[in-house]
Motif scaffolding. Structure first.
Motif, PDB file in Angstrom:
ATOM      1  N   SER A 366      32.033  47.381  41.790  1.00 10.89           N
ATOM      2  CA  SER A 366      32.432  47.757  43.150  1.00 10.89           C
ATOM      3  C   SER A 366      33.826  48.361  43.133  1.00 10.89           C
ATOM      4  O   SER A 366      34.642  48.053  42.261  1.00 10.89           O
ATOM      5  N   MET A 367      34.075  49.237  44.095  1.00 12.01           N
ATOM      6  CA  MET A 367      35.396  49.807  44.317  1.00 12.01           C
ATOM      7  C   MET A 367      35.748  49.561  45.781  1.00 12.01           C
ATOM      8  O   MET A 367      35.052  50.052  46.670  1.00 12.01           O
ATOM      9  N   VAL A 368      36.774  48.797  46.001  1.00 14.07           N
ATOM     10  CA  VAL A 368      37.111  48.359  47.359  1.00 14.07           C
ATOM     11  C   VAL A 368      38.419  49.016  47.789  1.00 14.07           C
ATOM     12  O   VAL A 368      39.453  48.820  47.150  1.00 14.07           O
ATOM     13  N   TYR A 369      38.332  49.780  48.863  1.00 14.73           N
ATOM     14  CA  TYR A 369      39.516  50.471  49.378  1.00 14.73           C
ATOM     15  C   TYR A 369      40.198  49.602  50.426  1.00 14.73           C
ATOM     16  O   TYR A 369      39.573  49.171  51.400  1.00 14.73           O
ATOM     17  N   PHE A 370      41.483  49.344  50.214  1.00 15.07           N
ATOM     18  CA  PHE A 370      42.303  48.578  51.152  1.00 15.07           C
ATOM     19  C   PHE A 370      43.197  49.566  51.907  1.00 15.07           C
ATOM     20  O   PHE A 370      44.251  49.973  51.406  1.00 15.07           O
ATOM     21  N   PRO A 371      42.787  49.975  53.110  1.00 13.28           N
ATOM     22  CA  PRO A 371      43.577  50.969  53.849  1.00 13.28           C
ATOM     23  C   PRO A 371      44.770  50.314  54.553  1.00 13.28           C
ATOM     24  O   PRO A 371      44.863  49.077  54.636  1.00 13.28           O
ATOM     25  N   MET A 372      45.654  51.143  55.050  1.00 11.08           N
ATOM     26  CA  MET A 372      46.716  50.636  55.921  1.00 11.08           C
ATOM     27  C   MET A 372      46.074  50.054  57.173  1.00 11.08           C
ATOM     28  O   MET A 372      45.094  50.594  57.696  1.00 11.08           O
ATOM     29  N   PRO A 373      46.575  48.930  57.674  1.00 11.80           N
ATOM     30  CA  PRO A 373      45.972  48.336  58.876  1.00 11.80           C
ATOM     31  C   PRO A 373      46.164  49.232  60.098  1.00 11.80           C
ATOM     32  O   PRO A 373      47.190  49.905  60.239  1.00 11.80           O
ATOM     33  N   ASP A 374      45.148  49.234  60.975  1.00 14.72           N
ATOM     34  CA  ASP A 374      45.276  50.002  62.215  1.00 14.72           C
ATOM     35  C   ASP A 374      46.084  49.183  63.228  1.00 14.72           C
ATOM     36  O   ASP A 374      46.543  48.070  62.933  1.00 14.72           O
ATOM     37  N   GLY A 375      46.243  49.737  64.431  1.00 15.74           N
ATOM     38  CA  GLY A 375      47.078  49.084  65.435  1.00 15.74           C
ATOM     39  C   GLY A 375      46.627  47.673  65.771  1.00 15.74           C
ATOM     40  O   GLY A 375      47.450  46.749  65.873  1.00 15.74           O
ATOM     41  N   GLU A 376      45.320  47.489  65.937  1.00 15.42           N
ATOM     42  CA  GLU A 376      44.802  46.161  66.279  1.00 15.42           C
ATOM     43  C   GLU A 376      45.047  45.166  65.141  1.00 15.42           C
ATOM     44  O   GLU A 376      45.428  44.012  65.373  1.00 15.42           O
ATOM     45  N   GLN A 377      44.836  45.630  63.908  1.00 16.13           N
ATOM     46  CA  GLN A 377      45.071  44.754  62.759  1.00 16.13           C
ATOM     47  C   GLN A 377      46.542  44.429  62.589  1.00 16.13           C
ATOM     48  O   GLN A 377      46.905  43.298  62.236  1.00 16.13           O
ATOM     49  N   ARG A 378      47.407  45.419  62.866  1.00 13.72           N
ATOM     50  CA  ARG A 378      48.843  45.143  62.775  1.00 13.72           C
ATOM     51  C   ARG A 378      49.263  44.107  63.810  1.00 13.72           C
ATOM     52  O   ARG A 378      50.109  43.241  63.553  1.00 13.72           O
TER      53      ARG A 378
END
Length: 452
Positions: A366-378
């Motif tokens: 598997s290759m799992v991409y960890f993106p920058m959090p969006d506004g709700e996640q922040r």
């Protein structure tokens, strides 16, 4: 009132019995040798019954060790516990004015005693019996419990041209710790072991990830928990290697390390972090040997191996233009094979997926991409890191803060830490908007950004 020594009395009793037996066997073998009287190991005194509950007795039972195996293990333990037993092996051959070749042994820089080698073990249990000497090699086979459980090994530092049994007979630090105290020692970062066990007081509720990322993580979690059973039940063991390999990639501070840590903790296994950028720079030419120690110890312990800064060794290989390039590519090829053959879970972390060599990318499950959090996640991150709202002054608008400033979870932690320090310096009991503004400016400045 019990003392510290009382806690170890049972383990010490077992070790004393085993070392008394070793001494008797060694004295008999030396007597036979100098009298030129051949005799088999079976005629030596039998190994002692060990006190139940002692760590050595448990180890002997777990691995079903027979007399020959116990003698070799005791020989490896002797320099640490009763080095004087082996002093008789310093005797010199008067005809040649040197030590006896058949006794083996080597001399350390600081330790004054005799240190055994595989040759010493062969002398002890085989004497001049060639068939028994050959059979002794089975003890150092990868499938033998000694090797499979990293109990002891032959360390051949001088290279492949030395005789098979010339390597130092060494007991692992974990085994030495266990038989003395009853407690398994957890290896930690040192010059020969470039890995650090990582833990966290945080839980899954503290990890803020997008649903699709969490789905990928649940798959790995399932494999950690049920992989061996699935391989058996679905008949996959004939065609699928037992390990699981995953690439975590994305910007720094997005939760890759915490996720790896929580995966291990949820499965009840240790997670060891290897910072490859440090390994390569500090151990140039020693990389294979030092990382081999990590793999060897992890092999039977179900560790999760987390390779941080994976680009340092698993990055795209350079064209071979010099012997250094050739050696670097050999290191990568060696590690690719060790990772592919590892029966546990291996996680590689990188900032960019494109930095990883394609030859290895094909081997990932598997290759799992960890993106920058969006506004709700922040917003969830800010609130999760500041559970006590009384610590926030009225002039702070967390929603606006989360919306306006694109930060990773790691960066938000840094901002809060500095803001708390700013508040403490001024004697305040709350963080105010100015404290956060200064902290934000400091954190954004690392990336050449400014507070808008």
């Amino acid at each position: 009132m019990s003392t510290g020594a009382d806690r170890y009395a049972l383990h010490a009793q077992a070790l004393s019995l085993e070392l008394d037996w070793l001494e008797a066997v060694l004295n008999l073998r030396l007597e036979q040798h100098f009298q030129q009287h051949a005799d088999s190991f079976e005629n030596a005194p039998p190994p002692p019954a060990l006190p139940q509950g002692s760590a050595l007795a448990e180890l002997v039972d777990e691995l079903a060790l027979q007399a020959v195996e116990r003698a070799v293990l005791a020989l490896a333990l002797a320099p640490h516990l009763r080095p004087g037993i082996l002093d008789l092996l310093f005797v010199r051959n008067q005809n040649l004015d040197r030590g006896f070749t058949e006794f083996g042994g080597w001399k350390a820089q600081r330790h004054g005693g005799f240190l055994p080698t595989g040759e010493t073990a062969a002398f002890l249990v085989a004497g001049g019996d060639l068939a028994r000497r050959i059979a002794l090699l089975d003890l150092f086979d990868a499938q033998h419990p000694f090797m499979a459980h990293d109990i002891l090994r032959l360390d051949c530092e001088a290279g492949g041209n030395e005789p098979q049994l010339s390597g130092a007979l060494t007991v692992s630090a974990e085994t030495l710790q266990r038989v003395q105290t009853g407690v398994w020692h957890k290896p930690d970062y040192n010059i020969q072991f470039p890995a650090k066990r990582i833990t966290s007081e945080l839980g899954w509720s503290d990890l803020v990830l997008a649903p699709d990322v969490m789905d990928e993580i649940v798959v790995i979690q399932t494999w950690l928990r049920e992989g061996a059973q699935l391989m058996h039940d679905w008949g996959l063991s004939r065609s699928v290697k037992p390990g699981y390999r995953s690439l975590f990639y994305g910007p720094p501070g997005t939760g890759k390390t915490l996720t790896a840590t929580l995966l291990g903790q949820s499965a009840g296994v240790d997670v060891y972090r290897i910072d490859l950028s440090m390994v390569v720079s500090k151990y140039i030419g020693e990389t294979e040997k030092n990382l081999a120690r990590v793999f060897d110890q992890a092999q039977s312990r179900r560790w999760v191996l987390f390779f941080d800064e994976a680009d340092a060794l698993f990055g795209k290989r350079a064209a071979v233009q010099s012997s250094n390039d050739r050696h670097a590519n050999q290191e990568i090829a060696y590690l690719l094979q060790r990772v592919e053959d590892f029966p546990g879970v291996v996680i590689l972390a990188s900032n960019l997926r494109g930095n990883i060599d394609e030859a290895f990318s094909r081997r990932f499950q598997s290759m799992v991409y960890f993106p920058m959090p969006d506004g709700e996640q922040r917003m969830r991150l800010w609130r999760g890191l500041l559970p006590e709202s009384s610590r926030l002054a009225d002039d702070i608008d967390l929603e606006a803060l989360a919306e306006q400033h694109v930060l990773s979870g790691g960066a938000i932690v840094n901002v809060l830490r500095f803001a708390v320090l700013q508040a403490a310096r001024s004697g305040a009991v709350q963080i105010n908007a100015n404290h956060l503004r200064v902290a934000l400016a400091k954190e954004l400045g690392k990336e050449g950004r400014t507070v808008g």
